[in-house]
Design an enzyme around this catalytic site. Structure first.
Site, PDB file in Angstrom:
ATOM      1  N   LYS A  35       0.849  -1.202   0.000  1.00 27.51           N
ATOM      2  CA  LYS A  35       0.000   0.000   0.000  1.00 27.51           C
ATOM      3  C   LYS A  35       0.884   1.250   0.000  1.00 27.51           C
ATOM      4  O   LYS A  35       2.091   1.160   0.255  1.00 27.51           O
ATOM      5  CB  LYS A  35      -0.906  -0.020   1.230  1.00 27.51           C
ATOM      6  CG  LYS A  35      -0.145   0.002   2.557  1.00 27.51           C
ATOM      7  CD  LYS A  35      -1.042  -0.341   3.741  1.00 27.51           C
ATOM      8  CE  LYS A  35      -0.259  -0.362   5.039  1.00 27.51           C
ATOM      9  NZ  LYS A  35      -1.067  -0.904   6.162  1.00 27.51           N
ATOM     10  N   ARG A 130     -10.531  -0.296  14.880  1.00 27.67           N
ATOM     11  CA  ARG A 130     -10.473   0.486  13.656  1.00 27.67           C
ATOM     12  C   ARG A 130     -11.482  -0.183  12.726  1.00 27.67           C
ATOM     13  O   ARG A 130     -12.664   0.080  12.835  1.00 27.67           O
ATOM     14  CB  ARG A 130      -9.033   0.498  13.127  1.00 27.67           C
ATOM     15  CG  ARG A 130      -8.698   1.721  12.325  1.00 27.67           C
ATOM     16  CD  ARG A 130      -7.227   1.798  11.979  1.00 27.67           C
ATOM     17  NE  ARG A 130      -6.722   0.588  11.322  1.00 27.67           N
ATOM     18  CZ  ARG A 130      -5.469   0.420  10.911  1.00 27.67           C
ATOM     19  NH1 ARG A 130      -4.586   1.379  11.092  1.00 27.67           N
ATOM     20  NH2 ARG A 130      -5.083  -0.687  10.321  1.00 27.67           N
ATOM     21  N   TYR A 261      15.948  29.572  10.480  1.00 34.08           N
ATOM     22  CA  TYR A 261      14.715  30.247  10.898  1.00 34.08           C
ATOM     23  C   TYR A 261      14.579  30.241  12.414  1.00 34.08           C
ATOM     24  O   TYR A 261      14.871  29.243  13.068  1.00 34.08           O
ATOM     25  CB  TYR A 261      13.501  29.544  10.306  1.00 34.08           C
ATOM     26  CG  TYR A 261      13.326  29.773   8.822  1.00 34.08           C
ATOM     27  CD1 TYR A 261      13.091  31.057   8.331  1.00 34.08           C
ATOM     28  CD2 TYR A 261      13.363  28.710   7.934  1.00 34.08           C
ATOM     29  CE1 TYR A 261      12.913  31.269   6.973  1.00 34.08           C
ATOM     30  CE2 TYR A 261      13.186  28.906   6.577  1.00 34.08           C
ATOM     31  CZ  TYR A 261      12.958  30.193   6.099  1.00 34.08           C
ATOM     32  OH  TYR A 261      12.786  30.389   4.758  1.00 34.08           O
ATOM     33  N   MET A 309      12.421  24.204   4.069  1.00 39.67           N
ATOM     34  CA  MET A 309      11.713  23.509   2.990  1.00 39.67           C
ATOM     35  C   MET A 309      12.661  22.777   2.047  1.00 39.67           C
ATOM     36  O   MET A 309      12.418  21.621   1.667  1.00 39.67           O
ATOM     37  CB  MET A 309      10.859  24.506   2.199  1.00 39.67           C
ATOM     38  CG  MET A 309      10.025  23.856   1.113  1.00 39.67           C
ATOM     39  SD  MET A 309       9.109  25.011   0.108  1.00 39.67           S
ATOM     40  CE  MET A 309       7.829  25.507   1.248  1.00 39.67           C
TER      41      MET A 309
HETATM   42  C1  LIG Z   1      -0.362  -1.918   6.822  1.00 43.13           C
HETATM   43  C2  LIG Z   1      -0.940  -3.184   7.264  1.00 43.13           C
HETATM   44  C3  LIG Z   1      -0.135  -4.322   7.428  1.00 43.13           C
HETATM   45  C4  LIG Z   1       1.385  -4.282   7.348  1.00 43.13           C
HETATM   46  O1  LIG Z   1       1.878  -3.734   8.549  1.00 43.13           O
HETATM   47  P1  LIG Z   1       3.469  -3.610   8.830  1.00 43.13           P
HETATM   48  O2  LIG Z   1       3.539  -3.087  10.204  1.00 43.13           O
HETATM   49  O3  LIG Z   1       3.993  -2.642   7.829  1.00 43.13           O
HETATM   50  O4  LIG Z   1       4.025  -4.972   8.643  1.00 43.13           O
HETATM   51  C5  LIG Z   1      -0.762  -5.529   7.706  1.00 43.13           C
HETATM   52  N1  LIG Z   1      -2.101  -5.596   7.852  1.00 43.13           N
HETATM   53  C6  LIG Z   1      -2.895  -4.523   7.744  1.00 43.13           C
HETATM   54  C7  LIG Z   1      -4.369  -4.659   7.931  1.00 43.13           C
HETATM   55  C8  LIG Z   1      -2.347  -3.273   7.456  1.00 43.13           C
HETATM   56  O5  LIG Z   1      -3.133  -2.200   7.370  1.00 43.13           O
END
Ligand SMILES: *Cc1c(COP(=O)(O)O)cnc(C)c1O
Length: 367
Positions: A35, A130, A261, A309
């Site tokens: 992802k 979640r 800054y 930046m």
């Molecule tokens: C992102 C995610 C993972 C992978 O998690 P990592 O900590 O990067 O190994 C696995 N399962 C779900 C549902 C996720 O959202």
């Protein structure tokens, strides 16, 4: 001409890390989580590099569609599932697995007239709060899903661990989640055909009881530790990404000068200052604290002043011969991204995901 800020991606490290997952979970199938543009590493690049995985997982429908359009034929699970009938259509048309986690999704399935079947991952919320159904809801939901003719049987089941990266000696959450998952599934009419999935990277590395039919590694595939107290290298992993730039100015500063800054950094002893062409617009963390290590010509020097930046400033007191054009590494094999994350009060996930479009991505030469 290489632009000032660039990331080098050592694609060969991906297969090494995938092999490590196999060593930790020798009997499980691997759903490689790619992802968010493969955690900033380039999703098509990583889909290729991880072609030995058993399947892929992405968060959103459009991420799955992109992989299909690029010709990826492997099984792909969409972890957030769908929120409307149009999205469900997309999943069906592209042969993507849907995670089913809500009654709203169930209603869409029940109203759907599409003939093509879809594989689903029924998600149980065991404490993450979640996505997922509550344990008390699961039996009824499972029965309703069994009635949907478009859903491929057998139905797969999954949950997600909230604290798998926590210190196992002091944290009881993971054991509670595992027990709840197993106890709730025991109330369903399942058999060996119903595949189960629990473990993310931390689950794979720290909770062998969480390793079931499928594991879902993300961060460890990129060579990065999911734990705050270790680095990927310490776990036998190899980082894929390194982030680089160069010095664009070197100049003396004297006691009493301030840098950057807000004038937040006060020079207490005459030294040489280096300006590096990388900043928060490249994804270097704005909150990296003074003293965060930066490699100049392979040697550690401290960050001074605020990250801006397009630039950061470093103290070159230990490197009197450094000059404009010299090589700078912000993180990589010799400077773990995990260490930079700690210095910026964040996690390495946000750093690799946050590298921006301005940074040229270059693949390392393969041996
Ligand atoms: C992102 C995610 C993972 C992978 O998690 P990592 O900590 O990067 O190994 C696995 N399962 C779900 C549902 C996720 O959202």
């Amino acid at each position: 001409m290489i632009p000032a800020a660039y990331a080098v991606l050592n694609v060969a490290a991906a297969s090494h890390n995938l092999q490590k997952v196999r060593e930790y979970a020798p009997h499980a199938k691997i759903m490689a989580v790619i992802k968010a543009n493969a955690y900033g590493h380039g999703v098509l690049r990583l889909a290729g590099a991880l072609s030995n995985a058993d399947g892929f997982a992405v968060a959103r429908v459009d991420e799955g569609v992109r992989l299909r359009r690029a010709g990826v034929q492997k099984r792909i699970a969409v972890l957030e599932g769908f929120t409307c009938a149009e999205e469900l259509d997309e999943l069906v048309v592209h042969g993507l697995d849907a995670v089913v986690h809500s009654f709203a999704q169930l209603a869409i399935f029940e109203a759907y007239t599409e003939r093509d079947k879809i594989a689903v991952w029924l998600k149980l919320d065991t404490g993450m709060n979640r996505l997922g159904f509550k344990p008390a809801e699961l039996q009824a939901v499972y029965a309703r899903l069994m009635q949907c003719s478009m859903i491929k049987q057998p139905i797969n089941l999954m949950t997600h661990l909230a604290n798998a990266d926590a210190d196992a000696k002091h944290d009881t959450m993971t054991l509670k989640q595992l027990a709840l998952f197993n106890d709730t599934l025991a109330t369903l009419p399942l058999d060996a055909g119903n595949e189960r999935s629990i473990a993310n990277s931390a689950g794979i590395l720290a909770w062998s009881q969480a390793i079931t039919d499928w594991v879902r590694p993300g961060i460890m595939l990129y060579g990065i530790s999911p734990f705050a107290e270790s680095t990927g290298a310490e776990l036998g992993l190899k980082p894929i990404m390194s982030l680089h730039s160069r010095l664009i100015a070197v100049k003396p500063i004297v006691k009493g000068d301030t840098v950057g800054y807000g004038g937040g950094w006060l020079c207490e002893q005459d030294t040489m200052l280096g300006v590096v062409a990388i900043g928060y617009a490249d994804g270097y963390p704005r909150y990296a604290r003074v003293g965060t290590p930066v490699l100049v010509n392979g040697q550690r020097v401290p960050l001074i002043g605020r990250v801006s930046m397009d630039m950061i400033t470093v103290d070159l007191g230990s490197q009197p011969t450094a000059k404009a054009g010299d090589a700078v590494t912000l993180w990589g094999e010799d400077l773990p991204v995990e260490e930079i994350a700690l210095c910026a009060n964040t996690i390495p996930y946000t750093l690799v995901c946050g590298v921006t479009q301005r940074v040229r991505q270059i693949e390392a030469m393969q041996e």
